[in-house]
Design an enzyme around this catalytic site. Structure first.
Site, PDB file in Angstrom:
ATOM      1  N   ASN B  67       1.181 -13.399 -14.758  1.00  0.00           N
ATOM      2  CA  ASN B  67       2.409 -13.925 -15.355  1.00  0.00           C
ATOM      3  C   ASN B  67       3.336 -14.449 -14.295  1.00  0.00           C
ATOM      4  O   ASN B  67       3.341 -13.979 -13.149  1.00  0.00           O
ATOM      5  CB  ASN B  67       3.112 -12.844 -16.195  1.00  0.00           C
ATOM      6  CG  ASN B  67       4.054 -11.977 -15.384  1.00  0.00           C
ATOM      7  OD1 ASN B  67       5.199 -12.338 -15.132  1.00  0.00           O
ATOM      8  ND2 ASN B  67       3.565 -10.824 -14.937  1.00  0.00           N
ATOM      9  N   ILE B  69       6.678 -14.992 -15.564  1.00  0.00           N
ATOM     10  CA  ILE B  69       7.828 -15.014 -16.465  1.00  0.00           C
ATOM     11  C   ILE B  69       9.097 -15.228 -15.650  1.00  0.00           C
ATOM     12  O   ILE B  69       9.972 -15.990 -16.037  1.00  0.00           O
ATOM     13  CB  ILE B  69       7.955 -13.667 -17.225  1.00  0.00           C
ATOM     14  CG1 ILE B  69       6.658 -13.293 -17.945  1.00  0.00           C
ATOM     15  CG2 ILE B  69       9.163 -13.688 -18.158  1.00  0.00           C
ATOM     16  CD1 ILE B  69       6.350 -14.048 -19.181  1.00  0.00           C
ATOM     17  N   GLY B  70       9.130 -14.562 -14.489  1.00  0.00           N
ATOM     18  CA  GLY B  70      10.379 -14.542 -13.741  1.00  0.00           C
ATOM     19  C   GLY B  70      11.271 -13.492 -14.375  1.00  0.00           C
ATOM     20  O   GLY B  70      10.790 -12.616 -15.100  1.00  0.00           O
ATOM     21  N   CYS B 127       9.689  -7.594  -7.382  1.00  0.00           N
ATOM     22  CA  CYS B 127       9.183  -8.664  -8.233  1.00  0.00           C
ATOM     23  C   CYS B 127       8.744  -9.832  -7.358  1.00  0.00           C
ATOM     24  O   CYS B 127       9.528 -10.381  -6.590  1.00  0.00           O
ATOM     25  CB  CYS B 127      10.255  -9.105  -9.205  1.00  0.00           C
ATOM     26  SG  CYS B 127       9.631 -10.352 -10.330  1.00  0.00           S
ATOM     27  N   ASN B 189       4.212  -2.705  -8.775  1.00  0.00           N
ATOM     28  CA  ASN B 189       4.421  -3.961  -9.500  1.00  0.00           C
ATOM     29  C   ASN B 189       3.137  -4.797  -9.468  1.00  0.00           C
ATOM     30  O   ASN B 189       2.095  -4.300  -9.043  1.00  0.00           O
ATOM     31  CB  ASN B 189       5.577  -4.729  -8.851  1.00  0.00           C
ATOM     32  CG  ASN B 189       6.398  -5.503  -9.876  1.00  0.00           C
ATOM     33  OD1 ASN B 189       5.828  -6.252 -10.670  1.00  0.00           O
ATOM     34  ND2 ASN B 189       7.699  -5.312  -9.870  1.00  0.00           N
TER      35      ASN B 189
HETATM   36  C1  LIG Z   1       4.687 -10.197 -18.626  1.00  0.00           C
HETATM   37  C2  LIG Z   1       5.119  -9.229 -17.583  1.00  0.00           C
HETATM   38  C3  LIG Z   1       6.453  -9.117 -17.217  1.00  0.00           C
HETATM   39  C4  LIG Z   1       6.852  -8.214 -16.249  1.00  0.00           C
HETATM   40  N1  LIG Z   1       8.177  -8.114 -15.936  1.00  0.00           N
HETATM   41  C5  LIG Z   1       8.584  -7.173 -15.042  1.00  0.00           C
HETATM   42  C6  LIG Z   1       9.946  -6.969 -14.759  1.00  0.00           C
HETATM   43  O1  LIG Z   1      10.808  -7.632 -15.320  1.00  0.00           O
HETATM   44  N2  LIG Z   1      10.282  -6.009 -13.855  1.00  0.00           N
HETATM   45  C7  LIG Z   1       9.345  -5.230 -13.245  1.00  0.00           C
HETATM   46  O2  LIG Z   1       9.699  -4.364 -12.449  1.00  0.00           O
HETATM   47  N3  LIG Z   1       8.035  -5.393 -13.490  1.00  0.00           N
HETATM   48  C8  LIG Z   1       7.637  -6.340 -14.382  1.00  0.00           C
HETATM   49  N4  LIG Z   1       6.307  -6.484 -14.648  1.00  0.00           N
HETATM   50  C9  LIG Z   1       5.328  -5.629 -13.956  1.00  0.00           C
HETATM   51  C10 LIG Z   1       4.961  -4.419 -14.797  1.00  0.00           C
HETATM   52  O3  LIG Z   1       6.073  -3.616 -15.030  1.00  0.00           O
HETATM   53  C11 LIG Z   1       3.878  -3.595 -14.093  1.00  0.00           C
HETATM   54  O4  LIG Z   1       4.399  -3.137 -12.873  1.00  0.00           O
HETATM   55  C12 LIG Z   1       2.624  -4.397 -13.803  1.00  0.00           C
HETATM   56  O5  LIG Z   1       2.359  -5.279 -14.868  1.00  0.00           O
HETATM   57  C13 LIG Z   1       1.411  -3.521 -13.541  1.00  0.00           C
HETATM   58  O6  LIG Z   1       1.125  -2.689 -14.642  1.00  0.00           O
HETATM   59  P1  LIG Z   1       0.060  -3.083 -15.798  1.00  0.00           P
HETATM   60  O7  LIG Z   1      -1.201  -3.456 -15.118  1.00  0.00           O
HETATM   61  O8  LIG Z   1      -0.025  -1.857 -16.639  1.00  0.00           O
HETATM   62  O9  LIG Z   1       0.650  -4.235 -16.534  1.00  0.00           O
HETATM   63  C14 LIG Z   1       5.898  -7.390 -15.621  1.00  0.00           C
HETATM   64  C15 LIG Z   1       4.558  -7.497 -15.977  1.00  0.00           C
HETATM   65  C16 LIG Z   1       4.145  -8.383 -16.946  1.00  0.00           C
HETATM   66  C17 LIG Z   1       2.688  -8.458 -17.299  1.00  0.00           C
END
Ligand SMILES: Cc1cc2nc3c(=O)[nH]c(=O)nc-3n(C[C@H](O)[C@H](O)[C@H](O)COP(=O)(O)O)c2cc1C
Ligand SMILES: Cc1cc2nc3c(=O)[nH]c(=O)nc-3n(C[C@H](O)[C@H](O)[C@H](O)COP(=O)(O)OP(=O)(O)OC[C@H]3O[C@@H](n4cnc5c(N)ncnc54)[C@H](O)[C@@H]3O)c2cc1C
Ligand SMILES: Cc1cc2nc3c(=O)[nH]c(=O)nc-3n(C[C@H](O)[C@H](O)[C@H](O)COP(=O)(O)OP(=O)(O)OC[C@H]3O[C@@H](n4cnc5c(N)ncnc54)[C@H](O)[C@@H]3O)c2cc1C
Ligand SMILES: Cc1cc2nc3c(=O)[nH]c(=O)nc-3n(C[C@H](O)[C@H](O)[C@H](O)COP(=O)(O)O)c2cc1C
Ligand code: FES
Ligand code: FES
Lengths: 281, 311, 311, 281
Positions: B67, B69-70, B127, B189
């Protein structure tokens, strides 16, 4: 950031009841309808059949033959029948996910999440409806035609296609009592200018209270222009890449005109149906 | 009696399962009752409104997603007046994730969200989309130290610091966050990646590079969570690729006191609900009475087959 | 006429496909004719004999594998007297990969392998298993600069430097290798990971942590190859998760002049042979006459749908 | 680092001709033989049927039902018939890979790589053979029994199992003219001390020129001891985690005694068959 239109759009949070579900359902049929499209019929529980036209599901497409689709794929509801316990999708095989869908056979299971999003509205004052769509957009508008029939509205369906034999859902629209006009690339009748004349002609002759359309920016711009000229409102179902389909990830945003400003809205949550006047092509 | 509760510093959570920031909103209440979760972790926001990145913002990968998204954000005011009141209806600790472009901004925002109703501040110093080439505070120990120290002096709320896997010094960064006053670490992250559509020769994401998440990154994030748990004495919350009971247990065994679930919720929105039931069932089946009996119980490696002291 | 050849500095390769170090030996000649390859890249070796790591040395992942082979090595003498003569039978550039624990040792080994029959020295300054906690020269720009400078002064053979994805400063490291005299960069080695068997609570690898390779790391290594290609002016050889024609094209489009194939050969030992045929067929089908028409042709991102300058 | 034994082991490089292939073959049968084991019969091309007993294949197990095996799985050749174009494996369903194998049905395709490794040797002076094995090891030794019959050697097969009904391949060994002795945990006859008496007794009565065994360290230690006492050589087929199966990755090393030193050898390349005396349990 919410906007108010007759039904549904951007309704305040509290109007969202827990109303969608993730369920594994049985494939009853999954057959080609022409070279490019397939119709899938699923036996679905009541929990996911409280649908309205324009809503969609997120399908967990099977991993098959080297394809490994990961995210769910959004698909408009082509048909739903609560009494019979059936749910239908009409889809085009384009990539990894839909290729996976196409491998499913009767008796296989498919995990679906839905119904999702805000469907079309049909306020009382919209009596004479006109639907203009092309390709897969005709799938999205199919349940709208049934709803129009149920509510006793008159409907003109302009079905655009490359050639006459590729025009989809024509029978379905006719069965719903719609007047169907097929326009094609082959005879040039699908060109914007030809369409404009056709539509203006209908407006002049019978009157049109509202437009419904899907996807294509060309059609959107045409209907925005005609709508503005004649003061005819309408709705469009839009598409965008999705991850969650529920409103959590903000992947699916598009820009919309809101008075003087431009705002982002989530296609999966505030949409996929939006007022034609507000959509940006 | 199976006790699913876990402690993150002073805070006791009813269970170790919570959503990952950016993958969770009130919209999930459409699918299950959000009061079952160990905590509610909100999407990162910034003090000022921001729009986020151009589309496409997500793409599919072989075993996960990416992603860019920002951080689209409606800003501080919107958060305090509109979002916060919604979450007050739940009796679940609320974790707000914040981000900023400088240490000062970060500290100011932390101070501004030190208000009733908020249980924890999670500082997203990692991020990868926001800074040039994916660099972030969390890449180096010194920048981590500086920003966390500022945050620490700005708030007395529990402070969780979310680390990035895009670093060559994960242990130093974890230690820097601890010594600067973090109460817990969230590890990790997304991993910075790139994918190209070879038919159009365009990047698959509007922002060119993006963050990889899901099963593909699990071994990487798990490794980093293990490194952090072993080299600090504050609780570590594991995050990255968790989708199954086994995934969650790996993180707990590696030393994590709780876990966050992100991408798996997109594939299956009922994931966290299911994991909770599976964890309880697994503990009962294995006669394990508390989460503490799992955390940090990694055994010695090796199958004893190969003597490595010879040629 | 389709011209598959590619240039890496002074060296012209018949095609851009070669094996990745540590995943290729003469044993592959059991499966196909090794003379079709663009280059032969051998397993890293060290001056002194070493045994490598305890077993288990490999494990399966959702979309790839992890290894902690280490660098078992029969040493310099064995290499010069036994291995080198074998490869002389092929008219394919021979790339030897070397490793050492210090800059000095590295330079001495480079000097010792500057002998006829060797076309290129690939310096593996990135193997994550050898140093404590996976740290290696390639983690930081300064240590990269130092070791590459030593290597450069020790040999006049073309010097390829293989980088690690386990760094927070990939651009700085790539630039440091270039400025210290590398002729090309190989990007990248494996990503450090951990996997745990929850039934035994043991690490799945004898060495606890290991290097993740295969499709799971493709977006990560591709991102890094892109960063390196864009920030230096020496050729970049892409490596990480390449198994299909599309994977290879992604690396070329991102700016790589050639690619290395590792893990895919374990799943299917005919991978490189197949990729070569597929590349040629794809170029013919698309009217592309030379590899140069593919390298570094990444287009602008975005679908034009979202205006990001608004809320 | 190479070692010399009658046939095969650590032969110099030049004796390796391009002799294995990666092919996709048709599943003819894949049925349970008891609760734990399945027999798979494949229709295989001549290119992969130049096998010898003790060699193995690397099977690319299908991704199925949530399991995603990535690396190939090594399986000993249970049977091969060049004339009939058939290849057989006998396997135990234990994890992701073998669960995937178990889903294959007649007509499905399976990608196999082989034959790999060095098989058993059977020099002329080895006339009276004794085979001792248990569980899946009996699968590995099955083609050896056929070879012994073909070469006119006498064979005693001691088949160890938890209980009599779980003793595998007994019929197959009998059909090859072997004398079969089933020892079981249930009656205590499979215990090392019981086995030792049994084997010593055979040596005294009929003489034994060589042992063959598989896997288990308990059996290995027993045969090493008896072999050393009586000067009887023998071979063991060993197992180890593999990645490539071809000799490239060095995943599959084990330690071996070589005179006074201990050396690593690759199970996939120098093995899987090694001299009993050199193997480290
Ligand atoms: C669509 C999307 C948006 C995310 N937005 C944020 C965010 O705003 N802040 C943040 O700390 N991590 C963000 N993350 C990271 C997740 O919190 C997480 O650390 C990362 O996706 C790894 O975990 P996962 O494999 O279970 O998704 C985002 C991840 C995804 C997929
Ligand atoms: C609300 C909504 C309703 C839809 N209804 C239908 C329908 O009824 N019938 C139908 O055939 N198609 C419909 N689509 C388009 C359908 O989702 C895509 O064709 C499908 O996701 C393609 O997936 P793929 O893996 O086969 O193709 P790929 O091109 O390989 O997909 C790659 C990625 O892009 C995404 N993607 C590709 N095309 C689209 C698209 N047009 N919109 C959004 N994401 C896309 C996929 O979801 C996937 O994540 C709808 C899309 C949306 C957003
Ligand atoms: C040369 C050789 C011949 C073999 N012949 C047979 C046979 O004829 N019949 C049979 O049932 N089994 C045989 N095995 C064991 C068989 O390879 C494993 O049972 C199988 O790989 C298990 O895979 P899985 O995914 O089902 O199990 P998992 O336990 O999930 O496997 C996880 C990983 O461990 C590896 N692994 C697990 N057990 C073994 C083992 N015993 N040896 C090597 N690697 C292992 C797997 O390959 C895989 O990479 C043989 C092993 C070797 C090395
Ligand atoms: C079993 C194994 C052994 C490896 N040994 C080495 C090595 O000795 N030297 C080295 O530079 N890289 C080594 N690598 C890393 C590969 O060369 C390659 O950089 C990495 O695996 C990523 O590519 P892939 O995904 O195509 O495998 C090894 C990788 C594997 C899987
Ligand atoms: S797809 Fe996640 S918010 Fe719309
Ligand atoms: S499995 Fe690769 S060397 Fe044996």
């Amino acid at each position: 950031m919410s906007m108010v239109t007759p039904l549904g759009h951007g309704s305040p949070r509290d109007s969202f009841l827990p109303r969608c579900a993730e369920v594994s359902v049985r494939v009853e049929r999954n057959d080609p309808v022409n070279e490019e499209y397939r119709l899938m019929v699923l036996r679905a529980p009541d929990a996911v059949l409280n649908c309205s036209p324009g809503q969609f599901f997120q399908l967990l497409c099977p991993v098959a033959g080297g394809d490994t689709p990961f995210l769910r794929r959004p698909m408009s509801i082509y048909g739903y029948d609560r009494a019979a316990g059936l749910l239908q999708f009409l889809y085009k095989v384009t990539g990894a996910g839909t290729r996976g869908l196409a491998t499913l056979r009767e008796g296989d299971m498919l995990n679906v999440l839905g119904p999702l999003g805000q469907g079309f509205s049909m306020p009382n004052e919209w009596r004479r409806l006109m639907l203009v769509a092309r390709g897969v957009g005709l799938a999205t508008l199919a349940p709208l035609a049934k709803e129009a029939q149920r509510l006793g509205r008159s409907l003109t369906a302009i079905c655009s296609a490359r050639s006459p034999e590729l025009a989809m859902s024509v029978e379905l629209f006719r069965d719903c009592g719609a007047e169907v006009i097929v326009v094609t690339d082959t005879d040039g009748s699908s060109a914007p200018e030809a369409l404009r004349i056709l539509i203006e002609d209908r407006i002049a002759r019978d009157g049109v209270d509202a437009f419904y359309t899907c996807g294509s920016s060309r059609l959107l711009r045409l209907l925005q222009d005609i709508g503005a000229r004649h003061g005819i409102p309408g709705e469009i179902a839009m598409e965008q890449q999705m991850a969650c389909g529920l409103g959590m990830c903000q992947a699916c945003v598009r820009s919309f005109r809101e008075g003087d400003t431009i705002r982002h809205r989530r296609v999966c949550r505030e949409g996929p149906v939006f007022p034609i006047a507000e959509a940006l092509a | 009696m199976t006790d699913l509760s876990t402690r993150i510093g002073e805070l006791r959570l009813a269970n170790p399962i919570m959503p990952a920031s950016g993958t969770f909103t009130e919209d999930l209440a459409d699918v299950f009752d959000l009061s079952i979760l160990g905590a509610h972790v909100l999407k990162t926001f910034t003090a000022e409104p921001r729009t986020g990145n151009p589309t496409p913002r997500v793409c599919d990968l072989a075993s996960g997603m990416m992603n860019s998204i920002g951080i689209p954000s409606k800003g501080l005011d919107h958060f305090l007046t509109r979002a916060l009141p919604f979450w007050a209806r739940y009796d679940v600790p609320l974790v707000v994730s914040i981000s900023a472009n400088s240490s000062d901004e970060f500290a100011r925002l932390a101070e501004a969200v030190t208000v009733p109703g908020i249980a924890v501040i999670e500082a997203n110093i990692s991020c990868p989309n926001v800074e040039a080439d994916g660099r972030a505070f969390a890449v180096h120990a010194d920048s981590t130290e500086r920003v966390v120290r500022g945050l620490r002096s700005a708030t007395d709320l529990p402070l969780w610091v979310k680390l990035s896997p895009n670093t060559g010094e994960p242990v130093e960064v974890a230690r820097a966050a601890e010594s600067a006053g973090a109460d817990a670490l969230v590890v990790a992250n997304t991993v910075l990646g790139l994918a190209i559509d070879v038919s159009t020769r365009k990047p698959r994401l509007g922002n060119v590079m993006g963050g990889v998440s899901g099963p593909a990154i699990k071994p990487i994030a798990l490794r980093m969570a293990y490194q952090a748990a072993r080299s600090t004495s504050i609780p570590v919350i594991g995050c990255g690729g968790i989708a199954t009971l086994e995934d969650m247990l790996e993180y707990l065994i590696a030393g994590c006191a709780a876990v966050q679930v992100g991408t798996a919720t997109f594939q299956s929105p009922t994931t966290m609900q299911r994991l909770l039931a599976e964890l309880e069932a697994w503990m009962m089946a294995n006669g394990i009475r508390s989460i503490a009996e799992i955390i940090g119980t990694l055994q010695e490696a090796g199958d004893g087959v190969l003597s490595v002291d010879v040629m």
